[in-house]
Design an enzyme around this catalytic site. Sequence first.
Site, PDB file in Angstrom:
ATOM      1  N   SER A   1       0.790  -1.160  -0.136  1.00 65.89           N
ATOM      2  CA  SER A   1      -0.024   0.004  -0.040  1.00 65.89           C
ATOM      3  C   SER A   1       0.778   1.227   0.034  1.00 65.89           C
ATOM      4  O   SER A   1       2.070   1.140  -0.025  1.00 65.89           O
ATOM      5  CB  SER A   1      -0.995  -0.009   1.370  1.00 65.89           C
ATOM      6  OG  SER A   1      -0.122   0.329   2.447  1.00 65.89           O
ATOM      7  N   LYS A   2       0.289   2.539  -0.227  1.00 62.41           N
ATOM      8  CA  LYS A   2       0.896   3.624   0.121  1.00 62.41           C
ATOM      9  C   LYS A   2       1.865   3.832   1.351  1.00 62.41           C
ATOM     10  O   LYS A   2       2.559   4.346   1.410  1.00 62.41           O
ATOM     11  CB  LYS A   2      -0.053   4.912  -0.158  1.00 62.41           C
ATOM     12  CG  LYS A   2      -0.882   4.839  -1.670  1.00 62.41           C
ATOM     13  CD  LYS A   2      -1.754   6.230  -1.535  1.00 62.41           C
ATOM     14  CE  LYS A   2      -2.532   6.040  -2.796  1.00 62.41           C
ATOM     15  NZ  LYS A   2      -3.637   7.306  -2.801  1.00 62.41           N
ATOM     16  N   ARG A   3       1.391   2.888   2.324  1.00 60.01           N
ATOM     17  CA  ARG A   3       2.004   3.060   3.655  1.00 60.01           C
ATOM     18  C   ARG A   3       3.040   2.096   3.993  1.00 60.01           C
ATOM     19  O   ARG A   3       3.625   1.946   4.634  1.00 60.01           O
ATOM     20  CB  ARG A   3       0.994   2.874   4.879  1.00 60.01           C
ATOM     21  CG  ARG A   3       0.005   4.038   4.718  1.00 60.01           C
ATOM     22  CD  ARG A   3      -1.133   3.781   5.818  1.00 60.01           C
ATOM     23  NE  ARG A   3      -1.996   2.598   5.771  1.00 60.01           N
ATOM     24  CZ  ARG A   3      -2.958   2.753   4.687  1.00 60.01           C
ATOM     25  NH1 ARG A   3      -3.140   3.588   4.113  1.00 60.01           N
ATOM     26  NH2 ARG A   3      -3.562   1.409   4.735  1.00 60.01           N
TER      27      ARG A   3
END
Length: 487
Positions: free
Chosen positions: A258-260
């Site tokens: 994910s973006k994280r």
Amino acid sequence: MRVAKKVKVRFAPSPTGDLHVGNIRTALFDWAYARHTGGTFLFRIEDTDTTRVTDEYIQAAIDTLKWLGLNWDEGPEVGGDNGPYLQSQRLDIYAKWAQTFLDQKDAYHCYCTPAELEATREAQRAANVAPGYDGKCRDLTAEQVAAYKAEGREAVVRMRMPDGSTTFVDEIRGEVAFDHKFVPDFVLVRADGSPLYTLAVAVDDVLMKVTHVLRGEDLLSSTPRQIRVYQAMGVKTDDYPVFAHLPFVMGQDNAKLSKRNGEVSIAWYREQGYLPEAICNYLALLGWSPGDDRENITMKELCELFTVEKVHSSPARFDMKKLEAINGDKIRALTLDEFLKWSLPFLTKAGIITGTDSEVALVKAALPIIQERIVKLDEVPQMLKFLFVKKFEVEAESVSKIADQVSKDVLKRSLKELEPLATWNHDSIEAALRASLIEEMGLKPRIAFTAIRIATTGSTISPPLFESMELLGKEVSLARIAASLTL
């Protein structure tokens, strides 16, 4: 995968930022399946959330697919018989269908406030009941509706889920069943009249004649809602799109990518110097296999070999090292002209060159000596900057490595041997330095040539030494060696 009619797949992102690895893996599989079957690849933008989807992100999504070579047959900039292809331009279509569902009693107006909905969910959690809408507004009387309107309440449109369950065959996971106890009546249209994903995606897939939906596993739970919309639209069971939910892509920490969870934006990989074919090559192997152990696959081969039957149901793990290895292989497979085309933008962006004919000619001469040594295009400026610097300096961390007496002796001896050379090429340079420094002085190559490398290129990391000196030319090479003696 069942193929009863000409295949038509769609890639339909909601670009709230740059497209990421998961998005592109889905687009790649859709594209490859369409090309493998001789079908149609449709590109649609789901931009009804105007607070998050911007024109900039939409254009970035279009540019990313172009850069990757995932050409589409219908969609933005291409057109087609089923447009428009931005959902924000189709709002009247969704409003019409929402009204049809209301007229058919498949949907109803719900006047529950956010506070009331949250209170219901809290009570359900306290009672250890699966949270979901309780159907409070399913069968309101005219008097109740009038009372809610008098309070100034605004209504959403909800779809009625019948009792029972939804069962369908997923081409990757087999038969999947959802008990409707866990699929409560869902919102189709917000109070402001804007459609939600489940309405828009189902209506568009039907109207755009999509036959196969390949998408991420995270959307599996939305499938019974979409099927309910198909039913309300009067679509026959045999005409539902075929679903195939792709496995998650996981990070090295076993969490969903994910973006994280690391740098997963395709724009980031592009800036780092990954080739589009390398990205597609690697992503193709995340959850799919051609049936052997090959790791190098061309786009043409992917189109020839891709079938959904060979997509795995288990999660795939993203491995940056493997992507780098594939990218290095793709760089080494480039022709010189191709390598030059890909390298020049990185050199100009880094301010190494301005793009003059003489600079480009020197870059082209230098590229063959670094092609085997790099794995990303963003390494090109670092490797070649020594050829173009106006004010040459040895990197600060390398100065101490040529300050000792042995290095000084090496540099003095090098000047003495190189100055008389009538022919300046890598063979003559190497022959002269090996005879003097290795054979006569008895030095190890690492000690002798490291000092010269630092003196001429400014760093311990550079292309092959003798070829670098040939490119620099005799006058510049000797001047740099002489200047290094003063450090």
